[in-house]
Design an enzyme around this catalytic site. Sequence first.
Site, PDB file in Angstrom:
ATOM      1  N   LYS A 196     -40.054  -1.368   3.932  1.00 38.33           N
ATOM      2  CA  LYS A 196     -40.519   0.131   3.880  1.00 38.33           C
ATOM      3  C   LYS A 196     -39.581   1.070   3.126  1.00 38.33           C
ATOM      4  O   LYS A 196     -38.189   0.716   3.031  1.00 38.33           O
ATOM      5  CB  LYS A 196     -40.594   0.595   5.466  1.00 38.33           C
ATOM      6  CG  LYS A 196     -41.809  -0.243   6.146  1.00 38.33           C
ATOM      7  CD  LYS A 196     -42.968   0.218   5.652  1.00 38.33           C
ATOM      8  CE  LYS A 196     -44.289  -0.512   6.884  1.00 38.33           C
ATOM      9  NZ  LYS A 196     -44.266  -1.953   6.760  1.00 38.33           N
ATOM     10  N   SER A 241     -48.447  -2.294   2.587  1.00 42.91           N
ATOM     11  CA  SER A 241     -47.739  -1.077   3.075  1.00 42.91           C
ATOM     12  C   SER A 241     -47.075  -0.559   1.999  1.00 42.91           C
ATOM     13  O   SER A 241     -46.793   0.788   2.416  1.00 42.91           O
ATOM     14  CB  SER A 241     -47.204  -1.270   4.553  1.00 42.91           C
ATOM     15  OG  SER A 241     -46.012  -2.272   4.040  1.00 42.91           O
TER      16      SER A 241
END
Length: 213
Positions: free
Chosen positions: A160, A123
Amino acid sequence: MNNIKRLRKLNDLTQKQLAEKLSRTQPYINQWEREERKPNVEDLIKMSEIFDVSIDEILGTVPLFSNAETYSTDSEQVLRPILGVVKAGYDLYCEENIEGYKPVDKKKAAGAECFWLRVSGNSMNSVGIFDGALVLVKKVPVENRQIGVVRVNGDEATIKQIIFNEDTVVLQPRSTDPTIEPLILKKEDFDNNYAEIIGKVVDVSFDPNDMLK
């Protein structure tokens, strides 16, 4: 809880070798590590010299990995744990979560608790954080649009870019895979412990040869 076993392993000593250094028998060391017997003051002083740590750390009366610069014989580096998971309610530094230890420059380790965390998934691969890489997580505030580690709903932590808006917090992936979508949380999710920002990613380490496999 004492840390004799952890410190002994960090110094690459067997129970027998430590016993010889202390003029004790191996069963004594085993009983200390199992907390069936307590070392006396003289033993503690000797161990503090052997491990190059304070007596408080041997006894477990200071937090583990709290930036005491005592985890390496290299004067420019300290060792920090490599964790495989970070979940709610977990003792981060319990033995089953620790894969090993990796050096960190003392300057990077200074000022706050830090640890290595193994990345799972792609990610964040567009910014060089690849699957299987290690990220150094420092328990400091994460500013808007910086990369951090967030634990959500008791699950394993996710890495993230964190974007703070007026009423929401966006966990934004930075991936070459367009199917990976951002996770949008509300500010109150952090107040009620549904989500927790664990710390800021301050370094990334990976073996480039792994990219060729």
